[in-house]
Every structure is written in C-alpha cells, then in structure tokens.
Design a protein around this motif. Sequence first.
Motif, PDB file in Angstrom:
ATOM      1  N   LEU A 170      -2.944   1.607 -20.410  1.00 47.85           N
ATOM      2  CA  LEU A 170      -3.052   3.072 -20.354  1.00 47.85           C
ATOM      3  C   LEU A 170      -4.025   3.583 -21.414  1.00 47.85           C
ATOM      4  N   VAL A 171      -3.977   2.992 -22.616  1.00 44.90           N
ATOM      5  CA  VAL A 171      -4.888   3.425 -23.682  1.00 44.90           C
ATOM      6  C   VAL A 171      -6.324   3.078 -23.319  1.00 44.90           C
ATOM      7  N   GLN A 172      -6.545   1.869 -22.796  1.00 49.83           N
ATOM      8  CA  GLN A 172      -7.895   1.469 -22.417  1.00 49.83           C
ATOM      9  C   GLN A 172      -8.428   2.292 -21.252  1.00 49.83           C
ATOM     10  N   LYS A 173      -7.562   2.665 -20.352  1.00 47.15           N
ATOM     11  CA  LYS A 173      -7.990   3.462 -19.204  1.00 47.15           C
ATOM     12  C   LYS A 173      -8.447   4.844 -19.635  1.00 47.15           C
ATOM     13  N   LEU A 211      -0.131  10.144 -21.049  1.00 48.49           N
ATOM     14  CA  LEU A 211      -0.094   9.330 -22.261  1.00 48.49           C
ATOM     15  C   LEU A 211       0.152  10.159 -23.516  1.00 48.49           C
ATOM     16  N   ASP A 212      -0.209  11.441 -23.483  1.00 50.10           N
ATOM     17  CA  ASP A 212       0.002  12.295 -24.658  1.00 50.10           C
ATOM     18  C   ASP A 212       1.477  12.491 -24.956  1.00 50.10           C
ATOM     19  N   ARG A 213       2.317  12.336 -23.936  1.00 49.49           N
ATOM     20  CA  ARG A 213       3.752  12.504 -24.160  1.00 49.49           C
ATOM     21  C   ARG A 213       4.333  11.368 -24.991  1.00 49.49           C
ATOM     22  N   PHE A 214       3.654  10.217 -25.019  1.00 47.98           N
ATOM     23  CA  PHE A 214       4.148   9.096 -25.806  1.00 47.98           C
ATOM     24  C   PHE A 214       4.007   9.348 -27.307  1.00 47.98           C
ATOM     25  N   THR A 215       3.155  10.281 -27.695  1.00 47.92           N
ATOM     26  CA  THR A 215       2.972  10.560 -29.123  1.00 47.92           C
ATOM     27  C   THR A 215       4.188  11.255 -29.735  1.00 47.92           C
ATOM     28  N   TYR A 216       5.203  11.530 -28.921  1.00 50.88           N
ATOM     29  CA  TYR A 216       6.448  12.097 -29.445  1.00 50.88           C
ATOM     30  C   TYR A 216       7.070  11.139 -30.466  1.00 50.88           C
ATOM     31  N   PHE A 217       6.896   9.806 -30.219  1.00 48.40           N
ATOM     32  CA  PHE A 217       7.474   8.806 -31.117  1.00 48.40           C
ATOM     33  C   PHE A 217       6.490   8.526 -32.246  1.00 48.40           C
ATOM     34  N   SER A 219      -9.837   5.723 -32.431  1.00 49.58           N
ATOM     35  CA  SER A 219      -9.562   7.160 -32.486  1.00 49.58           C
ATOM     36  C   SER A 219      -8.310   7.559 -31.731  1.00 49.58           C
ATOM     37  N   ASP A 220      -7.687   6.644 -31.003  1.00 50.16           N
ATOM     38  CA  ASP A 220      -6.508   6.993 -30.211  1.00 50.16           C
ATOM     39  C   ASP A 220      -5.277   7.082 -31.109  1.00 50.16           C
ATOM     40  N   PRO A 221      -4.407   8.096 -30.940  1.00 50.97           N
ATOM     41  CA  PRO A 221      -3.219   8.225 -31.797  1.00 50.97           C
ATOM     42  C   PRO A 221      -2.223   7.093 -31.621  1.00 50.97           C
ATOM     43  N   ILE A 222      -2.160   6.477 -30.440  1.00 52.60           N
ATOM     44  CA  ILE A 222      -1.233   5.360 -30.248  1.00 52.60           C
ATOM     45  C   ILE A 222      -1.712   4.137 -31.018  1.00 52.60           C
ATOM     46  N   VAL A 223      -3.039   3.914 -31.048  1.00 49.71           N
ATOM     47  CA  VAL A 223      -3.581   2.804 -31.830  1.00 49.71           C
ATOM     48  C   VAL A 223      -3.314   3.034 -33.311  1.00 49.71           C
ATOM     49  N   LYS A 242       9.230   1.823 -31.519  1.00 50.43           N
ATOM     50  CA  LYS A 242      10.077   2.683 -30.701  1.00 50.43           C
ATOM     51  C   LYS A 242       9.379   3.071 -29.401  1.00 50.43           C
ATOM     52  N   LEU A 243       8.077   3.272 -29.474  1.00 51.91           N
ATOM     53  CA  LEU A 243       7.320   3.643 -28.285  1.00 51.91           C
ATOM     54  C   LEU A 243       7.358   2.525 -27.244  1.00 51.91           C
ATOM     55  N   VAL A 244       7.132   1.284 -27.670  1.00 52.83           N
ATOM     56  CA  VAL A 244       7.153   0.155 -26.727  1.00 52.83           C
ATOM     57  C   VAL A 244       8.565  -0.069 -26.196  1.00 52.83           C
ATOM     58  N   ARG A 245       9.569   0.074 -27.052  1.00 53.35           N
ATOM     59  CA  ARG A 245      10.963  -0.105 -26.593  1.00 53.35           C
ATOM     60  C   ARG A 245      11.348   0.969 -25.585  1.00 53.35           C
ATOM     61  N   MET A 246      10.840   2.161 -25.777  1.00 54.20           N
ATOM     62  CA  MET A 246      11.124   3.213 -24.809  1.00 54.20           C
ATOM     63  C   MET A 246      10.561   2.851 -23.435  1.00 54.20           C
TER      64      MET A 246
END
Length: 608
Positions: free
Chosen positions: A437-440, A391-397, A486-490, A402-406
């Motif tokens: 994935l974030v909740q997990k 999941l940390d690789r998603f923080t590239y966006f 606290s999650d970067p995706i949130v 853009k993250l959801v579209r990817m």
Amino acid sequence: MITYRHRRVVFGVTSSPFHLVATINHHLDNCSEPLKATAAKLKKSFYVDNCVTSVESEEELNKFISESKKVMLDGKFDLRGWISSPILVDKNVENTSILGVIWNVKNDTLQCNVNFNNVEQKLTKRTLLSVAQRVFDPIGFTCPTTIIPKKILQATWCKKLTWDQELPEDLAKEFRKWIEQAYAINDCVIPRRLTSVSIQECENSLHVFSDASKDAYSACIFLRSKQGDDINLSLVLARSRVTPVNKITIPRQELIAATLACRLSVTAIESLALPNCAVYYWSDSSVVITWIMCEGPWSVFVSNRVKEIRNLSPTSAWRHVPGHLNPADLPSRGINPKGLLESRWWEGPEWLRLDEGHWPVANFALNSSEADLERKKTVTVAMHVEEESFLDRFTYFSSYIKLVRMICWMLRFKKKSTSKELTYEEFEYAENILIRLVQKRCINSLVNDRNIQTFVDENDILRLNTKLSLGNENYNFKFPVILPGSDPIVRRLVECRHIELKHAGAQTLLNNLRQKFWIIGVRNLVRNIIHRCIRCKRFKAKRCQAPTGVLPNERMEASTAFQHSGADLAGPLTLRSGAKAWIVLFTCATYRAVHLEVVESLSTGTST
C-alpha cells in the motif's frame, strides 16, 4: 382545629401588584358572554388599580360605566371615582393625575407638573441625576428640553467626576441656565385627543421621523387624520437619547435613530389599533436609506440594525426629508425650555397639513460611496483540498507494531478465525500488505529514480536489484524493499527500530534498517528521529562541572612538617600471631608528607 384562609392582598408586599393584576385578568377572562366586549376593553385598560380608556360618545360612556361596574362587582371590586372629559361626571374636579401626568378635565389637555424649587446650591452629579429624573413624560412632548440635563450628566461621566464632586464651571453654568427656565415645562400643554372628530371616520396615516446629532438621537411619531378638507396633526410618541460615550460616526447614529423609530412605530400601531392606517418612515440621512434599500454584506453593526428595521417596516415606506423640515431634528439637538414652549413642535410640521403632492421631495440619490465604508470586508482564500486515502487512516496508530497487528486482526476477522494468538506468518503477511500500500501510493517517486534498478517479486513488492545477487546472504539483504522516506508510516517503522535497538546511534540504526529496507532519504530521516527523541536528548546532555575548590590557609602558609596534619586508619591487617592490627596514616597538609604507625587496638588509651 380551625384552618383560616387569607383572602386579601396584603398592601406593600412585593408580589401584591402581580396578585392584583392576575386576579383581575382571571376574573375578566371568565366574564359572562353578554359583557365580553366590556371585559376585554377593561383588561386592556387597567394599569394596577387604575383604568384609563377612551370612548367615542356619551351613550358609549354611560354604557361602559354601568357594564364595568357590573363586571367588576361580580368579583367584589368596587369601581368608583369616575372622571371623564369633555363630558364631566364630577364637575368639581378640574385637574387630576393620570399615570403621572396632569389631566385638565375641563380643557381636556395634558401637561407635566415638575417642581424645581428645592434644587441644591452645590451642583454635583447626584443633583443632575435627581433633576433629570423629575420630569415624567410618557408621551415625550418635552424630550427636546429634557435631553439637555442628560447630556450634561453624560459629560460628568466622561470627566470621571464622583457623585458628590462639584461640577466644573462650564457645566454648572450650562445647567443653571437651563434650570432658570425649567418652569416653562409646566406651561407646555397638549390636547389629550388625537383628533377633534371620531378617529374611526378619518383617513389616518402615521408618520415616523428619526434624526441624530453628535450628542443625541431621537425619533417621533405623528398621527395625520384627514376628514374632508380638515387635516389634524397630533404627536403620538417621541423619544430622545444621548449617544454612547464611545463616540461613533454620524451615519451610525442616524441608523440607531432609525432603529428606535421602528420600535416606537410598533408600539404606536399596537396601541392605536387603527385599521388600514398607512405608515411612512422619514429620515434625512441618505446613507441610512441606502443601507435599508440596498442589499449588501454590511458590517455587523449595520447589518444587525438593518435586519431589524426591515423586519419592523417595509423598505418601500422609507422616504427622504430635508434636515430643516425634519421635526425629529429638535429633540436630537436639544433646546431650552422657553424655546420649546415657543416652538410648539408637538403640533407637527406644517408641510404635513398639505396634500401628499405638496410634501417635500428632496433630490435624493442613493449614497453608495459613504455606505460602502460599512461594507463587510471579504477575504478570498484559495484552498487545495486533497481527498483522504484509505492509507491515511492507518496513521491513527503511533506505533508501527500496533499498526501491523491491527491489519492482522482485520485479516483474521475476514477469515473468521478463532485463534487467540497471532503467528509470525500472519504478521509477515500483514506487513507485506502494508508495504504494498505504501509503495502503491508513492510509486511514481520510486520508479522514476534512474540511479537504481528495481523489480517486483512474487509478492508484488518493489525491490532493489543490487550487485549481491550471486552472494550467499539473506534474500532481504541482497534485494532490499524500496520505501519512500517521506511517508508517515515509514517514519513509524524507523521510530520502532530505534526503540528496539535501545536508542542506538544513527550509524547503528542505518545498518539495521539496510538489512531489509532501502529507504529513500533514510539518513536525514534517521537524524531527524534521533534529534526529536526525548530519551536520546537526555543522555546526550552534558554533566554539570563543579568549580575547583579554594585552598585553605593551612595549605598555603609556611610551617614545620606535620604542623597541620590529618589522620586516617587503614585495615584491619592480620598479624602472624593471628591478632588484628591497623595502620594509622598521618598526612601533612602543607608538604604532603606521610607518616605510618601500627596499632593493635582501636580503643582510646587511658592516661595515668
């Protein structure tokens, strides 16, 4: 047309010495087989146009002369002017110059020829440099006394004197004392031969000494040749140098001297080419021997030089010698020319003429206390390294959209779909995967909160069980999705909603987010995002307030009405007749009185 080819080396051209040496080497490399040995010796002995070598007997001398002439004559080189000793080829020659050193052919000795008669009366740094460079001594037997003007020259640099500035009285007095005895340098005579018998028939060993003082460091090499009961000592090479201007500790200077000694030993071993010749290295510094003998993470200065010493010499060959028995002590301290002549230090220490059992053995122990001062300082750092999750690789966006579209395109690639546009169903499905994935990843912090009740829906998404379950509102509003703040995706999700709402305030953004999500710590997260938003900062900036203007004198002085006035026009107005008219407005600047007039034209009237 006639083409001419220049086949001579022009004297005085910068490249002429190279052309000469290259031509001679090429000619000697292509010599005929019977004369290969003589050609190899010639190649090793040539210095520009002079050949300097040694032979063991008269027969070998005659053979070398005849074969050398024959070899060089094939290349149109005429070897002449042969001088040898003790067998005299030309008995009329007594002294000759050989590579800048005077060679007495009859006595077979070497000495320097220095002239100090024309030294200027005004002593300057330029004079010091001139005198210090007049002594040409490639062997180094005069280095104990030639180091003195070099030390005085270094002192002038430390005092930052100019080239033509007269020396201070103390330095001038020291230099005059040395120059008065400088004639004794020409009286220092050493034998040319290293041994009185054939060196190949002797039991040979090289003894390399090093020493340092606060002003200079030195190294010297002696050849000890033993044949029966006869032991002969000869100086092979010696060097002395002033210490750096930026003073360093004595142990470090001793280490520099040991490094110089190893470099000199390599030159001596290659030049003498003695088979089975033992080499001994002597130093009076227990700290230096400790650094060489012991392994340890030394400082960069020590480590680099110890590494070079170990590459050039075996550690088992290093020995300790007391300082008063170290011949390198004299070149490191310096001595006046008369003292050098009296010391005859080039003859070597007397204890080396004894058997090995009588050599000095000092009560030596590794000096670990002083050596440890140069031990490299090590810092231990404990680091906790966490493995990177997928999941940390998603923080590239940086954008949530853009993250959801990817993720949508990844799922489409898996299905091998050929459609070019993403649908709402695909976007919603990809967003649910991202939420799971974030909740997990943060499931423990979400479930352990006892103040809320949760359940998992049919899409395996954790939701909040609220009191609005019987209401007619939207399903996401009644049962919002729980997310960690606290999650970067949130955080990217909240930033995206902030931009979609045209940079709305905190309360508006909170209300919008709670239509679908229940984010833990959402209020602090929203405040932080708005506080960091550049555009929001720009709109919240206070406008600049202009200061109140100062009233003119006409507004403050007492005067009659309309004494100071201003005029303006208003209109146009349409009269009943259809004509246009304008109102002239007269304003008193002092009392603010107003007078109105009506005019039917804007043109200026003419006076009669």
